[in-house]
Design a protein around this motif. Structure first.
Motif, PDB file in Angstrom:
ATOM      1  N   LYS A  91     -32.367  10.263 -83.381  1.00  0.00           N
ATOM      2  CA  LYS A  91     -33.297   9.702 -84.374  1.00  0.00           C
ATOM      3  C   LYS A  91     -33.047   8.389 -84.948  1.00  0.00           C
ATOM      4  O   LYS A  91     -34.015   7.645 -85.307  1.00  0.00           O
ATOM      5  CB  LYS A  91     -33.461  10.854 -85.504  1.00  0.00           C
ATOM      6  N   GLU A  92     -31.781   8.077 -85.187  1.00  0.00           N
ATOM      7  CA  GLU A  92     -31.266   6.907 -86.165  1.00  0.00           C
ATOM      8  C   GLU A  92     -31.756   5.739 -85.267  1.00  0.00           C
ATOM      9  O   GLU A  92     -32.081   4.407 -85.643  1.00  0.00           O
ATOM     10  CB  GLU A  92     -29.692   6.764 -86.231  1.00  0.00           C
ATOM     11  N   LYS A  93     -31.852   5.652 -83.718  1.00  0.00           N
ATOM     12  CA  LYS A  93     -32.196   4.811 -82.748  1.00  0.00           C
ATOM     13  C   LYS A  93     -33.783   4.322 -82.859  1.00  0.00           C
ATOM     14  O   LYS A  93     -34.157   3.304 -82.241  1.00  0.00           O
ATOM     15  CB  LYS A  93     -31.711   5.095 -81.573  1.00  0.00           C
ATOM     16  N   LEU A  94     -34.323   5.202 -83.570  1.00  0.00           N
ATOM     17  CA  LEU A  94     -35.784   5.358 -83.536  1.00  0.00           C
ATOM     18  C   LEU A  94     -36.613   5.290 -84.953  1.00  0.00           C
ATOM     19  O   LEU A  94     -37.371   5.885 -85.263  1.00  0.00           O
ATOM     20  CB  LEU A  94     -36.494   6.382 -82.649  1.00  0.00           C
ATOM     21  N   SER A  95     -35.753   4.655 -85.816  1.00  0.00           N
ATOM     22  CA  SER A  95     -35.987   4.585 -87.280  1.00  0.00           C
ATOM     23  C   SER A  95     -35.985   3.239 -87.926  1.00  0.00           C
ATOM     24  O   SER A  95     -35.372   2.548 -87.225  1.00  0.00           O
ATOM     25  CB  SER A  95     -35.172   5.459 -88.144  1.00  0.00           C
ATOM     26  N   GLY A  96     -36.426   3.070 -89.013  1.00  0.00           N
ATOM     27  CA  GLY A  96     -36.327   1.764 -89.517  1.00  0.00           C
ATOM     28  C   GLY A  96     -37.068   0.599 -88.684  1.00  0.00           C
ATOM     29  O   GLY A  96     -38.186   0.801 -88.143  1.00  0.00           O
ATOM     30  N   GLU A  97     -36.592  -0.348 -88.415  1.00  0.00           N
ATOM     31  CA  GLU A  97     -37.211  -1.548 -87.621  1.00  0.00           C
ATOM     32  C   GLU A  97     -37.574  -1.121 -86.140  1.00  0.00           C
ATOM     33  O   GLU A  97     -38.106  -1.615 -85.479  1.00  0.00           O
ATOM     34  CB  GLU A  97     -36.363  -2.863 -87.637  1.00  0.00           C
ATOM     35  N   PHE A  98     -36.666   0.034 -85.724  1.00  0.00           N
ATOM     36  CA  PHE A  98     -36.775   0.454 -84.394  1.00  0.00           C
ATOM     37  C   PHE A  98     -37.725   1.485 -84.217  1.00  0.00           C
ATOM     38  O   PHE A  98     -37.737   2.334 -83.243  1.00  0.00           O
ATOM     39  CB  PHE A  98     -35.498   0.890 -83.798  1.00  0.00           C
ATOM     40  N   ALA A  99     -38.554   1.983 -85.277  1.00  0.00           N
ATOM     41  CA  ALA A  99     -39.212   3.019 -85.379  1.00  0.00           C
ATOM     42  C   ALA A  99     -40.802   2.592 -84.504  1.00  0.00           C
ATOM     43  O   ALA A  99     -41.167   1.682 -85.106  1.00  0.00           O
ATOM     44  CB  ALA A  99     -39.604   3.562 -86.661  1.00  0.00           C
ATOM     45  N   PRO A 100     -41.086   3.218 -83.270  1.00  0.00           N
ATOM     46  CA  PRO A 100     -42.415   2.979 -82.652  1.00  0.00           C
ATOM     47  C   PRO A 100     -43.421   3.245 -83.434  1.00  0.00           C
ATOM     48  O   PRO A 100     -43.407   4.417 -84.316  1.00  0.00           O
ATOM     49  CB  PRO A 100     -42.270   3.519 -81.304  1.00  0.00           C
ATOM     50  N   SER A 101     -44.508   2.523 -83.388  1.00  0.00           N
ATOM     51  CA  SER A 101     -45.669   3.049 -84.306  1.00  0.00           C
ATOM     52  C   SER A 101     -46.586   4.090 -83.214  1.00  0.00           C
ATOM     53  O   SER A 101     -47.289   4.774 -83.869  1.00  0.00           O
ATOM     54  CB  SER A 101     -46.535   1.726 -84.491  1.00  0.00           C
ATOM     55  N   LYS A 102     -46.545   3.684 -82.103  1.00  0.00           N
ATOM     56  CA  LYS A 102     -47.518   4.566 -81.074  1.00  0.00           C
ATOM     57  C   LYS A 102     -46.560   5.036 -79.867  1.00  0.00           C
ATOM     58  O   LYS A 102     -45.355   4.216 -79.514  1.00  0.00           O
ATOM     59  CB  LYS A 102     -48.696   3.781 -80.765  1.00  0.00           C
ATOM     60  N   ILE A 103     -47.256   5.869 -79.063  1.00  0.00           N
ATOM     61  CA  ILE A 103     -46.636   6.202 -77.896  1.00  0.00           C
ATOM     62  C   ILE A 103     -47.740   6.786 -76.782  1.00  0.00           C
ATOM     63  O   ILE A 103     -48.710   7.216 -77.557  1.00  0.00           O
ATOM     64  CB  ILE A 103     -45.611   7.340 -78.050  1.00  0.00           C
ATOM     65  N   ILE A 104     -47.354   6.547 -75.698  1.00  0.00           N
ATOM     66  CA  ILE A 104     -48.446   7.133 -74.561  1.00  0.00           C
ATOM     67  C   ILE A 104     -47.492   8.164 -73.848  1.00  0.00           C
ATOM     68  O   ILE A 104     -46.533   7.870 -73.167  1.00  0.00           O
ATOM     69  CB  ILE A 104     -48.887   6.066 -73.723  1.00  0.00           C
ATOM     70  N   PRO A 105     -47.871   9.520 -74.418  1.00  0.00           N
ATOM     71  CA  PRO A 105     -47.011  10.466 -73.631  1.00  0.00           C
ATOM     72  C   PRO A 105     -47.440  10.476 -71.945  1.00  0.00           C
ATOM     73  O   PRO A 105     -48.332   9.960 -71.522  1.00  0.00           O
ATOM     74  CB  PRO A 105     -47.635  11.685 -74.023  1.00  0.00           C
ATOM     75  N   PHE A 106     -46.438  10.944 -71.317  1.00  0.00           N
ATOM     76  CA  PHE A 106     -46.480  11.326 -69.752  1.00  0.00           C
ATOM     77  C   PHE A 106     -47.777  11.874 -69.492  1.00  0.00           C
ATOM     78  O   PHE A 106     -48.045  12.934 -69.978  1.00  0.00           O
ATOM     79  CB  PHE A 106     -45.126  11.811 -69.367  1.00  0.00           C
ATOM     80  N   LYS A 107     -48.552  11.562 -68.469  1.00  0.00           N
ATOM     81  CA  LYS A 107     -49.623  12.201 -68.094  1.00  0.00           C
ATOM     82  C   LYS A 107     -49.158  12.549 -66.481  1.00  0.00           C
ATOM     83  O   LYS A 107     -49.933  13.489 -66.015  1.00  0.00           O
ATOM     84  CB  LYS A 107     -50.812  11.344 -67.778  1.00  0.00           C
ATOM     85  N   LYS A 108     -48.214  11.946 -65.736  1.00  0.00           N
ATOM     86  CA  LYS A 108     -47.790  12.411 -64.510  1.00  0.00           C
ATOM     87  C   LYS A 108     -46.340  13.223 -64.613  1.00  0.00           C
ATOM     88  O   LYS A 108     -45.538  12.410 -65.132  1.00  0.00           O
ATOM     89  CB  LYS A 108     -47.811  11.285 -63.471  1.00  0.00           C
ATOM     90  N   ASP A 109     -46.363  14.166 -63.763  1.00  0.00           N
ATOM     91  CA  ASP A 109     -44.969  14.651 -63.969  1.00  0.00           C
ATOM     92  C   ASP A 109     -44.103  14.233 -62.792  1.00  0.00           C
ATOM     93  O   ASP A 109     -44.465  13.465 -61.874  1.00  0.00           O
ATOM     94  CB  ASP A 109     -45.039  16.415 -63.739  1.00  0.00           C
ATOM     95  N   LYS A 110     -43.008  14.939 -62.813  1.00  0.00           N
ATOM     96  CA  LYS A 110     -41.963  14.609 -61.579  1.00  0.00           C
ATOM     97  C   LYS A 110     -42.431  14.847 -60.250  1.00  0.00           C
ATOM     98  O   LYS A 110     -42.209  13.982 -59.178  1.00  0.00           O
ATOM     99  CB  LYS A 110     -40.611  15.341 -61.928  1.00  0.00           C
ATOM    100  N   LYS A 111     -43.040  15.999 -60.055  1.00  0.00           N
ATOM    101  CA  LYS A 111     -43.634  16.176 -58.635  1.00  0.00           C
ATOM    102  C   LYS A 111     -44.452  15.152 -58.295  1.00  0.00           C
ATOM    103  O   LYS A 111     -44.419  14.819 -57.073  1.00  0.00           O
ATOM    104  CB  LYS A 111     -44.238  17.636 -58.879  1.00  0.00           C
ATOM    105  N   TYR A 112     -45.500  14.977 -59.238  1.00  0.00           N
ATOM    106  CA  TYR A 112     -46.250  13.698 -58.935  1.00  0.00           C
ATOM    107  C   TYR A 112     -45.510  12.264 -58.343  1.00  0.00           C
ATOM    108  O   TYR A 112     -46.014  11.750 -57.399  1.00  0.00           O
ATOM    109  CB  TYR A 112     -47.305  13.397 -59.989  1.00  0.00           C
ATOM    110  N   ALA A 113     -44.607  12.208 -58.959  1.00  0.00           N
ATOM    111  CA  ALA A 113     -43.798  11.090 -58.800  1.00  0.00           C
ATOM    112  C   ALA A 113     -43.095  11.120 -57.117  1.00  0.00           C
ATOM    113  O   ALA A 113     -43.164  10.129 -56.427  1.00  0.00           O
ATOM    114  CB  ALA A 113     -42.687  10.872 -59.564  1.00  0.00           C
ATOM    115  N   VAL A 114     -42.739  12.176 -56.726  1.00  0.00           N
ATOM    116  CA  VAL A 114     -42.125  12.631 -55.690  1.00  0.00           C
ATOM    117  C   VAL A 114     -43.066  12.286 -54.645  1.00  0.00           C
ATOM    118  O   VAL A 114     -42.762  11.628 -53.387  1.00  0.00           O
ATOM    119  CB  VAL A 114     -41.413  13.936 -55.679  1.00  0.00           C
TER     120      VAL A 114
END
Length: 360
Positions: A103-126
């Motif tokens: 958590k400390e790596k994603l807090s303060g100045e390193f805290a992202p404001s947004k995220i796009i969650p994964f829509k494609k899984d590992k099977k799709y990548a294979v």
């Protein structure tokens, strides 16, 4: 130094729970329960003291051979030691497979404001990797075998998104030469055009990779992302995936967005100048100013391939499925195909000449 390593627990049985790219929910492999983001947020808020706020001893050590800093954590699931470098924000315990969210790596100045969650899984990548053979007759058949996949990893890559206003002027000139013949004389006319243009263009969410670990060419090739699917950042989305924090700050990263937006504006202005001939820029006062900066995490599948003793890296957009990478060529097959094509073309030309000969 004391640091926190988080994990996400199943509200039903307390086992580690992972985010599913196919259902967009959190699914427990132990009790088969499934939860929405709202349910996970409610559970984590109610039980944060028990599940997410226990501090773990962490000791920073220096790897003397190349002076890289590492931090060690204790896995909350099996108490084994987890080692991560200073830019890793989410990793795995190699013993129990539990996700450790630092958590400390994603807090303060390193805290992202947004995220796009994964829509494609590992099977799709294979399957996307195996599908590279379509439309590529010269790719070695053995290359796209699943057995060549050395490692496949879902990673949230740090990106800066810039909204940019480019404004200024552009001066250019072009030379157009025409020639014609009249009687015994050849005439040449040279027209020189001087053009001025002034204007502005706006760009929304121009992405720039914020990590030095990943090649910009590869990251640029898997664009675009659909930013309409950006979600408010939540640690729960990292379950089952790796994550990085940025090591290129917003000012340095903006240099790339600056070049890209100014070039796009320049190309558009040149295109709109209707004078004939090749246009040469004589003055360019276009300048880019960022109007908004966002720090986000974007989903990428990294596929490491080992083939004939060499390593190949492929990347897939974890949202759209865009798949890129360098593909080897079966040289023997390419050469034989070239020779056969040459023979066919030569035979066709000879046949046409023969028809012309007997017809004459």
């Amino acid at each position: 130094m004391r640091s926190k390593a988080l994990d996400n627990k199943c509200p039903s049985c307390g086992a580690p729970i992972l985010y599913s790219a196919t259902t967009h929910n959190w699914k427990c492999d132990y009790c088969k329960s499934e939860f929405t983001l709202e349910e996970m947020q409610k559970y984590n808020k109610a039980s944060s003291a028990k599940n997410n706020d226990n501090t773990n001893e962490a000791k920073k050590v220096v790897k003397k051979d190349n002076n890289v800093n590492y931090v060690t954590y204790l896995c909350k699931n099996c108490n084994a030691e987890i080692i991560a470098d200073e830019n890793t924000a989410s990793t795995f315990c190699i013993y129990c497979g539990n996700t450790a969210i630092l958590k400390e790596k994603l807090s303060g100045e390193f805290a992202p404001s947004k995220i796009i969650p994964f829509k494609k899984d590992k099977k799709y990548a294979v399957e996307a990797f195996k599908g590279l053979k379509k439309g590529r007759p010269f790719i070695p058949k053995e290359f796209i075998s699943e057995k060549n996949i050395e490692k496949i990893t879902g990673v949230y890559i740090p990106f800066w998104l810039y909204s940019v206003l480019v404004k200024g002027g552009l001066k250019a000139k072009s030379t157009h030469v025409t020639s014609w013949r009249s009687g015994d004389y050849t005439y040449t006319k040279t027209d020189i055009y001087h053009m001025d243009s002034f204007g502005e263009m706006t760009f929304t969410r121009v992405p720039v990779d914020g990590s030095t670990r990943f090649e910009n060419d590869i990251m640029n090739s898997i664009e675009p992302f659909d930013y309409n699917e950006l979600e408010d950042y939540n640690h729960a989305y990292l379950s089952g995936f790796l994550a990085e924090k940025y090591d290129i700050n917003s000012d340095n990263a903006f240099e790339d967005a600056n070049k890209r937006t100014v070039k796009s504006t320049t190309d558009k202005m040149l295109h709109d100048m209707t004078a004939p001939g090749v246009k040469v820029i004589t003055e360019n006062t276009l300048a880019a100013n960022r109007t908004l900066t966002e720090y986000v995490l974007l989903p990428v599948w990294l596929v490491n391939i080992k083939y004939n003793g060499k390593y190949y890296l492929f990347a897939m957009n974890g949202q759209t499925g865009e798949f890129v990478g360098n593909i080897p060529i079966n040289v023997t097959k390419a050469v034989i195909s070239g020779i056969l094509m040459f023979i066919l073309v030569a035979a066709f030309i000879i046949f046409i000449c023969y028809l012309g000969f007997i017809g004459g």
